[in-house]
Motif scaffolding. Structure first.
Motif, PDB file in Angstrom:
ATOM      1  N   VAL A 180      14.886  10.326  -2.852  1.00  0.00           N
ATOM      2  CA  VAL A 180      13.535   9.880  -3.233  1.00  0.00           C
ATOM      3  C   VAL A 180      12.997   8.943  -2.166  1.00  0.00           C
ATOM      4  O   VAL A 180      13.763   8.386  -1.381  1.00  0.00           O
ATOM      5  N   ASN A 181      11.669   8.755  -2.172  1.00  0.00           N
ATOM      6  CA  ASN A 181      11.080   7.774  -1.269  1.00  0.00           C
ATOM      7  C   ASN A 181      11.565   6.387  -1.692  1.00  0.00           C
ATOM      8  O   ASN A 181      11.486   6.030  -2.867  1.00  0.00           O
ATOM      9  N   PRO A 182      12.066   5.567  -0.756  1.00  0.00           N
ATOM     10  CA  PRO A 182      12.676   4.288  -1.169  1.00  0.00           C
ATOM     11  C   PRO A 182      11.692   3.293  -1.776  1.00  0.00           C
ATOM     12  O   PRO A 182      12.100   2.398  -2.519  1.00  0.00           O
ATOM     13  N   THR A 191       8.484   4.295  -3.397  1.00  0.00           N
ATOM     14  CA  THR A 191       7.784   4.822  -4.576  1.00  0.00           C
ATOM     15  C   THR A 191       8.716   5.514  -5.559  1.00  0.00           C
ATOM     16  O   THR A 191       8.342   5.777  -6.694  1.00  0.00           O
ATOM     17  N   CYS A 250      13.016  19.114  -6.014  1.00  0.00           N
ATOM     18  CA  CYS A 250      13.728  17.891  -5.607  1.00  0.00           C
ATOM     19  C   CYS A 250      14.973  18.265  -4.804  1.00  0.00           C
ATOM     20  O   CYS A 250      15.606  19.278  -5.057  1.00  0.00           O
ATOM     21  N   SER A 272       4.736   3.605  -9.869  1.00  0.00           N
ATOM     22  CA  SER A 272       4.377   4.801  -9.093  1.00  0.00           C
ATOM     23  C   SER A 272       3.789   5.881 -10.000  1.00  0.00           C
ATOM     24  O   SER A 272       2.790   6.518  -9.662  1.00  0.00           O
ATOM     25  N   GLN A 312       9.457   8.494  -5.561  1.00  0.00           N
ATOM     26  CA  GLN A 312       8.965   9.856  -5.803  1.00  0.00           C
ATOM     27  C   GLN A 312       9.884  10.843  -5.073  1.00  0.00           C
ATOM     28  O   GLN A 312      10.310  10.582  -3.937  1.00  0.00           O
ATOM     29  N   SER A 313      10.158  11.968  -5.739  1.00  0.00           N
ATOM     30  CA  SER A 313      11.020  12.985  -5.109  1.00  0.00           C
ATOM     31  C   SER A 313      10.138  13.979  -4.343  1.00  0.00           C
ATOM     32  O   SER A 313       8.928  13.802  -4.243  1.00  0.00           O
ATOM     33  N   ASP A 314      10.751  15.056  -3.868  1.00  0.00           N
ATOM     34  CA  ASP A 314       9.967  16.084  -3.175  1.00  0.00           C
ATOM     35  C   ASP A 314       9.062  16.849  -4.136  1.00  0.00           C
ATOM     36  O   ASP A 314       8.179  17.582  -3.710  1.00  0.00           O
ATOM     37  N   THR A 370       7.174  -5.364  -0.388  1.00  0.00           N
ATOM     38  CA  THR A 370       8.523  -4.859  -0.126  1.00  0.00           C
ATOM     39  C   THR A 370       9.392  -5.913   0.559  1.00  0.00           C
ATOM     40  O   THR A 370      10.593  -5.790   0.622  1.00  0.00           O
ATOM     41  N   TYR A 375       1.356   3.599  -2.410  1.00  0.00           N
ATOM     42  CA  TYR A 375       1.921   2.534  -1.565  1.00  0.00           C
ATOM     43  C   TYR A 375       1.128   1.228  -1.581  1.00  0.00           C
ATOM     44  O   TYR A 375       1.703   0.165  -1.383  1.00  0.00           O
TER      45      TYR A 375
END
Ligand SMILES: Cc1cc2nc3c(=O)[nH]c(=O)nc-3n(C[C@H](O)[C@H](O)[C@H](O)COP(=O)(O)OP(=O)(O)OC[C@H]3O[C@@H](n4cnc5c(N)ncnc54)[C@H](O)[C@@H]3O)c2cc1C
Length: 665
Positions: free
Chosen positions: A475-477, A479, A465, A513, A481-483, A529, A524
């Motif tokens: 993080v993805n805005p 989901t 991360c 998620s 989810q981090s790296d 959204t 997704y």
């Protein structure tokens, strides 16, 4: 109950659309040219869902016919009691006589009803505000609680401390004053405080993948709540001795009584979540070790626990407390002596709460120092009002430049006057020192409330991360989810110090998620959204009615302890307040997770697939099945349909099938 449903054989369908035309004709659905924008004037989308291509998970996001869910959300959401699930057949039906289109007036705002109510659109957790407020208006508090807990596991907590952006958007303001949504929410949610009236959501079939949640603040516990509902075994690891994060260790009991927090956390425990306190991830245990112990996904909701400093001389003198340390001690019942005259430095939640606690704990000379003007203060107006009632002054446009001590203990603060010029990065006016304006204030103690940041020591080198510029997890805005594919994060740890409802919204999105990640699904697909709020409402139909006033504890009595200040509305008051709601959108349209309920702008009523119940009552089958040229649509009892499919060697496409509509390949 036998549950009736449809089985749609994807190999047999030739895409002729006969079923769609038959459905439209039989139900006299409006012509496409008269239809409400964004809505399809028929219930079946069988052909359009898959024809020409083999079904793929992308089809998940397409409009689907009503699923006649086992526990439909539209039923409790309808304030008129117009939607019922038939106990014999499992068919969910809207009674056209009872449906009043949530107060729609034909021809005036019909198309608007397909959009979201402005309150729901603005709420970070997108709670179905209209539904629960109007249910309260009808005195149906039990159903209202269930509706609220679809979107928020902490309505009793939010009913007390939420910064309620929903009220800012309330259309009732165009007539008189916004509906007191948060007061109504609190009244409904207080049913959660007693085991007899508490709502514990049902758990779906147990899954075996273990999930670790790090941090038991509102973000972490919300993620745990939704994951537990999906059947996952969840363990929450919390470094403090008590769960709740800032709810327990930051916000004081006079705003949020401890039994309220405990009751709502108990629901999460009752759902099977294990909460382990006194476990700091990063010390003792690590993500890597948890991975080895079988945890398949992680949610980091570790908040912002480190107080920022001023970086001026004398900051380490005794008698100076970082606000979070002070509030933690107060909330845990530990001693934090400050003396009679206490300066609280800052203008946010922690500053106001620090000052109000100090005032209650024997410091009558408590005051606040803030470097901007009252207009820029992040604290809510109602908090400032209560502060004033409790006799705590705010000295604005003042900045400390040095702390002066005697024998290692603070005794005075050198300050400078400020003036506001231009704008800073946050868009607020920028404070600048006024030359030659220095002055000294004598004090016995200081609370420093300058904002907080996250301590990421828990992320060991084996985590991929990354942190963003401001020290929050990147993080993805959508989901969250981090790296690191198995690590998700939300709440203050991602946003910086924010709010309870933002943390709840993140916990819910992250749980969705994680569920998809563990099932190998697209993270997704179909996630809403964009929320388009209703703009035009029927103001003409409503006469002015004053907003409910929250009864409060007498200011004299407040200062002798930590009793709750806001006393709550009575049942009659909550009901009357609920009746002030204009019903901007359709409650059922908002509640349906599959987006299948349509709004007929001409008749001003909601409608949807009812499996042609008028035909079924007379032993016939729905028109789509009756008219299908290739026998691709089968109708019947769901269990029998499953047996039939198996006997024919068919396979149910799990990714497409939901509730009572089975897709077969
Ligand atoms: C004094 C104060 C008053 C506030 N008042 C309001 C209000 O009235 N309304 C509002 O909406 N918001 C308010 N807020 C903000 C709100 O409380 C936060 O935005 C919210 O709690 C954030 O939730 P979270 O779950 O992200 O983090 P937190 O609530 O901070 O929870 C994080 C948890 O993670 C734990 N943790 C941290 N590191 C580790 C680790 N390595 N291992 C295990 N556990 C760990 C912490 O101990 C903590 O329990 C207030 C904040 C403060 C400080």
């Amino acid at each position: 109950m036998k549950q009736l449903g449809l089985a749609i054989d994807l190999k047999r369908c030739i895409g002729c659309k006969t079923c769609i035309v038959a459905c439209r004709n039989f139900h006299e659905l409006v012509n496409p040219s008269e239809a409400v924008p964004n809505q399809m004037p028929y219930y079946l989308h069988v052909e359009s869902r898959w024809h020409g291509a083999y079904p793929s998970p992308a089809l998940e996001s397409w409009v689907v016919p009503c699923q006649h869910c086992p526990d439909p959300l539209c039923v409790p959401a309808c304030p008129e009691g117009a939607i019922k699930k038939d106990p014999q057949t499992g068919i969910v039906r809207i009674d056209a006589e009872l449906c009043n289109g949530c107060n729609a007036v034909p021809g005036q705002c019909g198309s608007e009803k397909t959009k979201s109510a402005p309150c729901a659109a603005r709420c970070p957790a997108h709670m179905n505000v209209e539904s629960y407020v109007r249910l309260a208006g009808n005195g149906r508090f039990k159903e209202a609680l269930r509706v609220m807990k679809e979107d928020n596991p902490f309505p009793a907590i939010c009913g007390r401390v939420c910064d309620h952006p929903c009220e800012t958007e309330c259309k009732r303001k165009d007539i008189d004053e916004a509906v007191a949504i948060n007061f109504v929410k609190r009244h409904i949610a207080d049913q959660d405080l007693k085991a007899e009236t508490r709502y514990v959501p049902p758990i779906k079939a147990q899954r075996k993948e273990k999930v670790a949640v790090i941090g038991s603040g509102p973000a972490g516990l919300t993620a745990a709540y939704y994951l537990a509902r999906e059947g996952y075994p969840v363990t929450v690891f919390e470094k403090a001795s008590k769960p709740g994060g800032m709810l327990t260790l930051g916000i004081p009991a006079y705003r949020l009584p401890r039994d309220v927090i405990e009751a709502e956390i108990q629901v999460i425990r009752d759902m099977g979540v294990t909460i382990k306190t006194g476990v700091e991830v990063g010390k003792g245990t690590t993500v890597e070790r948890l991975r080895k112990n079988g945890y398949k996904a992680f949610f980091f909701g570790i908040g912002t626990q480190k107080c920022k400093t001023l970086d001026v001389p004398g900051e380490n003198l005794t008698g100076i407390y970082p606000a979070l340390d002070y509030l933690r001690k107060v909330n845990l019942g530990e001693k934090a002596p400050l003396g009679k005259k206490v300066a609280v430095i800052g203008g946010g939640n922690a500053a106001i709460d620090g000052a109000r606690c100090a005032r209650r704990l024997g410091s009558p000379g408590t005051f606040i120092l803030y470097r901007r003007s009252l207009k820029e203060m992040p604290a809510r107006p109602e908090e400032l009002e209560e502060l004033e009632q409790e006799g705590i002054p705010i000295q604005t446009l003042t900045q400390p430049v040095r702390f002066i001590g005697e024998k290692g203990k603070v005794k005075a603060i050198d300050c400078v006057k400020m003036v506001l010029k231009g704008k800073d990065a946050s868009g607020r006016r920028r404070p600048e020192p006024v030359p030659g304006s220095e002055f000294t204030i004598q004090v016995d103690g200081v609370i420093m409330a300058l904002g907080q940041e996250t301590d990421w020591a828990c992320l060991t080198p084996d985590c991929a991360c990354k942190l963003g510029d401001l020290g929050a997890m990147a993080v993805n805005p959508v989901t969250l989810q981090s790296d690191d594919a198995d690590i998700f994060a939300g709440g203050d740890a991602v946003r910086g110090s924010s709010s309870v409802i933002e943390a709840i919204a993140d916990g819910k999105q992250a749980a969705m998620s994680i569920d998809r990640y563990l099932k190998g699904e697209d993270l997704y697909a179909g996630r809403k959204t964009e929320w388009v709020p209703v703009e035009n409402v029927q103001k003409e139909k409503y006469s002015p009615a004053r907003r409910a006033v929250m009864p409060r504890l007498d200011p004299e009595k407040r200062l002798t302890g930590f009793a709750e200040v806001q006393l709550g509305l009575g049942e009659e008051q909550a009901q009357t307040e609920g009746q002030r709601c204009l019903g901007c959108s359709s409650a059922c349209v908002q509640a349906c997770p599959y987006g299948v309920i349509q709004f007929d702008g001409v008749k001003a009523k909601s409608h949807k697939c009812d499996l042609c119940v008028e035909r079924v009552q007379f032993g016939e089958i729905p028109v789509c099945a009756a008219t299908c040229l290739t026998d691709a649509i089968q109708f019947g009892e769901l269990d029998l349909l499953r047996q039939k499919i198996a006997a024919r060697g068919g396979e149910i496409v799990e990714a497409l099938s939901r509730e009572s509509i089975l897709y077969v390949k």
